[in-house]
Design a protein around this motif. Structure first.
Motif, PDB file in Angstrom:
ATOM      1  N   SER A  49       0.824  -1.198   0.000  1.00 40.50           N
ATOM      2  CA  SER A  49       0.000   0.000   0.000  1.00 40.50           C
ATOM      3  C   SER A  49       0.862   1.253   0.000  1.00 40.50           C
ATOM      4  O   SER A  49       0.582   2.220  -0.715  1.00 40.50           O
ATOM      5  CB  SER A  49      -0.924   0.001   1.222  1.00 40.50           C
ATOM      6  N   VAL A  50       1.952   1.247   0.796  1.00 36.84           N
ATOM      7  CA  VAL A  50       2.854   2.388   0.853  1.00 36.84           C
ATOM      8  C   VAL A  50       3.550   2.589  -0.492  1.00 36.84           C
ATOM      9  O   VAL A  50       3.669   3.703  -0.995  1.00 36.84           O
ATOM     10  CB  VAL A  50       3.904   2.186   1.973  1.00 36.84           C
ATOM     11  N   ILE A  51       4.011   1.484  -1.100  1.00 35.06           N
ATOM     12  CA  ILE A  51       4.694   1.577  -2.396  1.00 35.06           C
ATOM     13  C   ILE A  51       3.756   2.151  -3.449  1.00 35.06           C
ATOM     14  O   ILE A  51       4.140   3.017  -4.236  1.00 35.06           O
ATOM     15  CB  ILE A  51       5.206   0.191  -2.828  1.00 35.06           C
ATOM     16  N   ALA A  52       2.533   1.665  -3.468  1.00 35.94           N
ATOM     17  CA  ALA A  52       1.557   2.158  -4.445  1.00 35.94           C
ATOM     18  C   ALA A  52       1.292   3.645  -4.254  1.00 35.94           C
ATOM     19  O   ALA A  52       1.180   4.397  -5.223  1.00 35.94           O
ATOM     20  CB  ALA A  52       0.257   1.367  -4.318  1.00 35.94           C
ATOM     21  N   GLN A  53       1.202   4.080  -2.979  1.00 31.79           N
ATOM     22  CA  GLN A  53       0.957   5.487  -2.700  1.00 31.79           C
ATOM     23  C   GLN A  53       2.143   6.346  -3.130  1.00 31.79           C
ATOM     24  O   GLN A  53       1.968   7.433  -3.698  1.00 31.79           O
ATOM     25  CB  GLN A  53       0.701   5.679  -1.196  1.00 31.79           C
ATOM     26  N   GLU A  54       3.376   5.837  -2.877  1.00 34.69           N
ATOM     27  CA  GLU A  54       4.562   6.578  -3.290  1.00 34.69           C
ATOM     28  C   GLU A  54       4.595   6.748  -4.805  1.00 34.69           C
ATOM     29  O   GLU A  54       4.940   7.814  -5.327  1.00 34.69           O
ATOM     30  CB  GLU A  54       5.829   5.867  -2.811  1.00 34.69           C
ATOM     31  N   ASN A  55       4.252   5.694  -5.513  1.00 31.26           N
ATOM     32  CA  ASN A  55       4.236   5.760  -6.974  1.00 31.26           C
ATOM     33  C   ASN A  55       3.191   6.759  -7.465  1.00 31.26           C
ATOM     34  O   ASN A  55       3.440   7.513  -8.418  1.00 31.26           O
ATOM     35  CB  ASN A  55       3.950   4.376  -7.563  1.00 31.26           C
ATOM     36  N   GLU A  56       2.037   6.771  -6.810  1.00 25.87           N
ATOM     37  CA  GLU A  56       0.983   7.703  -7.194  1.00 25.87           C
ATOM     38  C   GLU A  56       1.409   9.144  -6.921  1.00 25.87           C
ATOM     39  O   GLU A  56       1.141  10.057  -7.716  1.00 25.87           O
ATOM     40  CB  GLU A  56      -0.301   7.383  -6.423  1.00 25.87           C
ATOM     41  N   ASP A  57       2.120   9.369  -5.819  1.00 22.13           N
ATOM     42  CA  ASP A  57       2.623  10.708  -5.504  1.00 22.13           C
ATOM     43  C   ASP A  57       3.632  11.176  -6.557  1.00 22.13           C
ATOM     44  O   ASP A  57       3.591  12.326  -7.007  1.00 22.13           O
ATOM     45  CB  ASP A  57       3.287  10.724  -4.118  1.00 22.13           C
ATOM     46  N   LYS A  58       4.541  10.277  -6.957  1.00 16.51           N
ATOM     47  CA  LYS A  58       5.537  10.624  -7.970  1.00 16.51           C
ATOM     48  C   LYS A  58       4.863  10.918  -9.309  1.00 16.51           C
ATOM     49  O   LYS A  58       5.302  11.806 -10.053  1.00 16.51           O
ATOM     50  CB  LYS A  58       6.555   9.499  -8.115  1.00 16.51           C
ATOM     51  N   LYS A  59       3.822  10.173  -9.605  1.00 19.14           N
ATOM     52  CA  LYS A  59       3.070  10.406 -10.841  1.00 19.14           C
ATOM     53  C   LYS A  59       2.458  11.800 -10.832  1.00 19.14           C
ATOM     54  O   LYS A  59       2.520  12.525 -11.840  1.00 19.14           O
ATOM     55  CB  LYS A  59       1.989   9.337 -10.993  1.00 19.14           C
ATOM     56  N   ARG A  60       1.869  12.195  -9.701  1.00 30.70           N
ATOM     57  CA  ARG A  60       1.255  13.525  -9.603  1.00 30.70           C
ATOM     58  C   ARG A  60       2.302  14.627  -9.749  1.00 30.70           C
ATOM     59  O   ARG A  60       2.052  15.655 -10.394  1.00 30.70           O
ATOM     60  CB  ARG A  60       0.517  13.666  -8.264  1.00 30.70           C
ATOM     61  N   ILE A  61       3.484  14.415  -9.154  1.00 26.93           N
ATOM     62  CA  ILE A  61       4.551  15.411  -9.271  1.00 26.93           C
ATOM     63  C   ILE A  61       5.012  15.517 -10.722  1.00 26.93           C
ATOM     64  O   ILE A  61       5.234  16.603 -11.247  1.00 26.93           O
ATOM     65  CB  ILE A  61       5.730  15.046  -8.347  1.00 26.93           C
ATOM     66  N   ASN A  62       5.147  14.359 -11.377  1.00 28.54           N
ATOM     67  CA  ASN A  62       5.541  14.342 -12.781  1.00 28.54           C
ATOM     68  C   ASN A  62       4.550  15.142 -13.630  1.00 28.54           C
ATOM     69  O   ASN A  62       4.945  15.947 -14.482  1.00 28.54           O
ATOM     70  CB  ASN A  62       5.631  12.890 -13.272  1.00 28.54           C
ATOM     71  N   GLN A  63       3.255  14.934 -13.360  1.00 27.42           N
ATOM     72  CA  GLN A  63       2.222  15.661 -14.106  1.00 27.42           C
ATOM     73  C   GLN A  63       2.265  17.159 -13.802  1.00 27.42           C
ATOM     74  O   GLN A  63       2.035  17.983 -14.690  1.00 27.42           O
ATOM     75  CB  GLN A  63       0.842  15.100 -13.768  1.00 27.42           C
ATOM     76  N   ALA A  64       2.577  17.506 -12.559  1.00 25.74           N
ATOM     77  CA  ALA A  64       2.648  18.919 -12.187  1.00 25.74           C
ATOM     78  C   ALA A  64       3.798  19.615 -12.920  1.00 25.74           C
ATOM     79  O   ALA A  64       3.653  20.751 -13.400  1.00 25.74           O
ATOM     80  CB  ALA A  64       2.829  19.055 -10.674  1.00 25.74           C
ATOM     81  N   VAL A  65       4.935  18.939 -13.022  1.00 23.45           N
ATOM     82  CA  VAL A  65       6.064  19.507 -13.754  1.00 23.45           C
ATOM     83  C   VAL A  65       5.713  19.625 -15.234  1.00 23.45           C
ATOM     84  O   VAL A  65       6.018  20.629 -15.881  1.00 23.45           O
ATOM     85  CB  VAL A  65       7.331  18.653 -13.562  1.00 23.45           C
ATOM     86  N   PHE A  66       5.036  18.593 -15.772  1.00 19.24           N
ATOM     87  CA  PHE A  66       4.624  18.673 -17.175  1.00 19.24           C
ATOM     88  C   PHE A  66       3.700  19.861 -17.411  1.00 19.24           C
ATOM     89  O   PHE A  66       3.817  20.550 -18.431  1.00 19.24           O
ATOM     90  CB  PHE A  66       3.918  17.391 -17.622  1.00 19.24           C
ATOM     91  N   ASN A  67       2.784  20.105 -16.491  1.00 22.99           N
ATOM     92  CA  ASN A  67       1.867  21.243 -16.651  1.00 22.99           C
ATOM     93  C   ASN A  67       2.631  22.562 -16.763  1.00 22.99           C
ATOM     94  O   ASN A  67       2.264  23.453 -17.543  1.00 22.99           O
ATOM     95  CB  ASN A  67       0.881  21.292 -15.489  1.00 22.99           C
ATOM     96  N   LYS A  68       3.700  22.686 -15.988  1.00 26.45           N
ATOM     97  CA  LYS A  68       4.530  23.890 -16.072  1.00 26.45           C
ATOM     98  C   LYS A  68       5.221  23.966 -17.430  1.00 26.45           C
ATOM     99  O   LYS A  68       5.302  25.031 -18.043  1.00 26.45           O
ATOM    100  CB  LYS A  68       5.564  23.894 -14.949  1.00 26.45           C
TER     101      LYS A  68
END
Length: 480
Positions: A19-38
């Motif tokens: 569960s922790v690993i999945a959450q970490e991956n989801e957090d990294k995905k959101r950060i990746n998308q945030a950088v892409f938006n910029k």
């Protein structure tokens, strides 16, 4: 009883970890998308400095602000604004985004470092996801008993895709040579490819061109550091931007030349066969007015044009066309009977080719810049070619092969360049590799001279075989 309790305890312990690993991956995905938006925001405003400010140390070390500005200004901003974008996949820290421009879609590969700064920032042609076939294509019956299960599994994973047809694999390992054949050479003909089936090998042709260059160097007919204007027609030698480019820089993609000449689209007589109508006159017209956007030897920039010019120069020095040079200098000494630019239709069979949608498309034909991608070949010939790199050099050709493997340039993050060859460490072993792609074919070759391992993968579809080939050689070197 105790065994049951222990198993339940393990499950209860592992569930929170997953569960922790999945959450970490989801957090990294959101950060990746945030950088892409910029990135998307600054791209549409053409704010290059603001995009570059998002880059991490590894990226900025590999590409200067000036070079990045040139790439964006010359290649990306002319496409117009990004009309819309979507995340296609996010795996292993890498996001792939589909970018919709007015003219054509591209995809952006984006990964971040530990500080959430840009590490990989790569624009590519957009690749539409392809659905799998409901059933796998059967392998050749006469070799099925010898199939390695791992090779079979990765081959069938490729063959299940709806836009693939023939697949041919060759492996040299532990002193043995094995071949594996799948699918059909033409849609619905039920004919398996075999050792005599020729495929377009596209840019793997560049390694043959580099071998010609190295051979003429070994036989003292040229020097790798010669400027290219020494061998070009008088009509173009006055261009000062060409005077700074050397033969070596053509062969390791550091010449600064673009991937293709800007006048190739205007001269194309067939959109499905883009090089057919491009003549020497067109090439020299382009070179007369060429203006360098990138200084030679400053960055790695893959260039079909560069290798096309190189082939033209080599033919001029040797006094024979590209294909005749290939036959005399490489194929005849090595015994490559099915490697050629011009197959004999009476005695040689070339598999039909299919585009990314699985629709038949023409084999490519070439005119002026033939040396970058015109050859056809077979699995046995390419394995023989790879095995020639295993030998201690004695002849001029063997010394030329060794020269192509010498380091000439570092291409971050983890690839060195020889003459055409890309060099990578896999399982602690140095591997030389190249891929080729046309509108209807995909090819892969990789080898480790120290381990005497080689892998060749050929397909008559525009669906890349590079992951298949890399998976096989990684598996061999990791289990050796």
């Amino acid at each position: 009883m105790f065994g049951t309790i222990n198993r339940i305890s393990c499950i209860l312990i592992l569930l929170p970890i997953f569960s922790v690993i999945a959450q970490e991956n989801e957090d990294k995905k959101r950060i990746n998308q945030a950088v892409f938006n910029k990135i998307e925001y600054h791209f549409n405003l053409q704010e290059t400095d603001s995009i570059y400010a998002l880059a991490g140390k590894k990226f900025t070390q590999s590409l200067s602000p000036q070079a990045f500005q040139t790439v964006m200004t010359q290649q990306m901003y002319p496409l117009g604004q990004i009309q819309s974008a979507e995340l296609v996949t996010y795996e292993k820290g890498q996001g792939i985004y589909k970018l919709n421009f007015i003219s054509t879609p591209l995809q952006l590969v984006l990964s971040l470092d530990s500080l959430n700064k840009i590490e990989t920032f790569l624009f590519q042609p957009y690749k539409e996801p392809v659905a799998d076939k409901p059933a796998a294509v059967a392998p050749s019956g006469n070799t099925a008993a010898n199939f390695n299960r791992f090779v079979d599994s990765v081959a069938l994973s490729y063959s299940r895709k709806n836009n693939t047809y023939a697949l041919a694999i060759g492996i040299v390992n532990a002193g043995k040579t094995s071949s594996y054949y799948y699918g059909e050479t033409e849609k619905d003909n039920k004919r398996l490819p075999d050792e005599n089936t020729l495929f377009e090998i596209g840019s793997i042709s560049k390694t043959f061109t580099a071998t010609l260059l190295a051979y003429l160097s070994e036989t003292q007919q040229l020097n790798l550091d010669d400027t290219i204007t020494k061998y070009l027609p008088d009509s173009v030698v006055g261009n000062v931007d060409l005077k700074r480019i050397t033969l070596k820089q053509l062969a390791n993609h550091t010449s600064g030349l673009p991937r293709l000449p800007t006048n190739i689209n205007a001269t194309a007589t067939d959109s499905l066969n883009p090089y057919k109508g491009y003549t020497k006159e067109h090439l020299y017209t382009y070179l007369k007015t060429y203006k360098a956007a990138i200084a030679p030897d400053s960055i790695y920039q893959y260039s079909n044009l560069g290798f096309g010019i190189l082939g033209d120069i080599l033919s001029s020095i040797y006094g024979k066309p590209f294909n005749e040079m290939i036959q005399e200098i490489i194929c005849q000494p090595l015994g490559l009977k099915n490697t050629t630019e011009h197959p004999d239709t009476d005695t040689q069979y070339v598999a039909k080719v299919y585009n990314k949608k699985g629709v038949e498309t023409p084999l490519w034909t070439f005119n002026a810049i033939t040396a970058h991608g015109s050859l056809k070949s077979t699995v046995p010939d390419l394995l023989t070619y790879a095995k020639a790199h295993f030998k201690m050099p004695e002849t001029d050709l063997e010394n030329a092969l060794a020269l192509t493997r010498q380091f000439t340039y570092f291409n971050p993050p983890d690839t060195d360049i020889g003459l055409a060859w890309h060099m990578t460490l896999i399982g602690g072993e140095l591997v030389y590799r190249h891929v080729g792609e046309t509108y209807g074919s995909s090819s892969f070759i990789a080898f480790s001279p120290d381990k005497k391992v080689a892998v060749v993968v050929l397909s008559n579809a525009a669906e890349t075989v590079e992951p298949t080939g890399m998976a096989i050689i990684r598996h061999i070197l990791s289990t050796d």
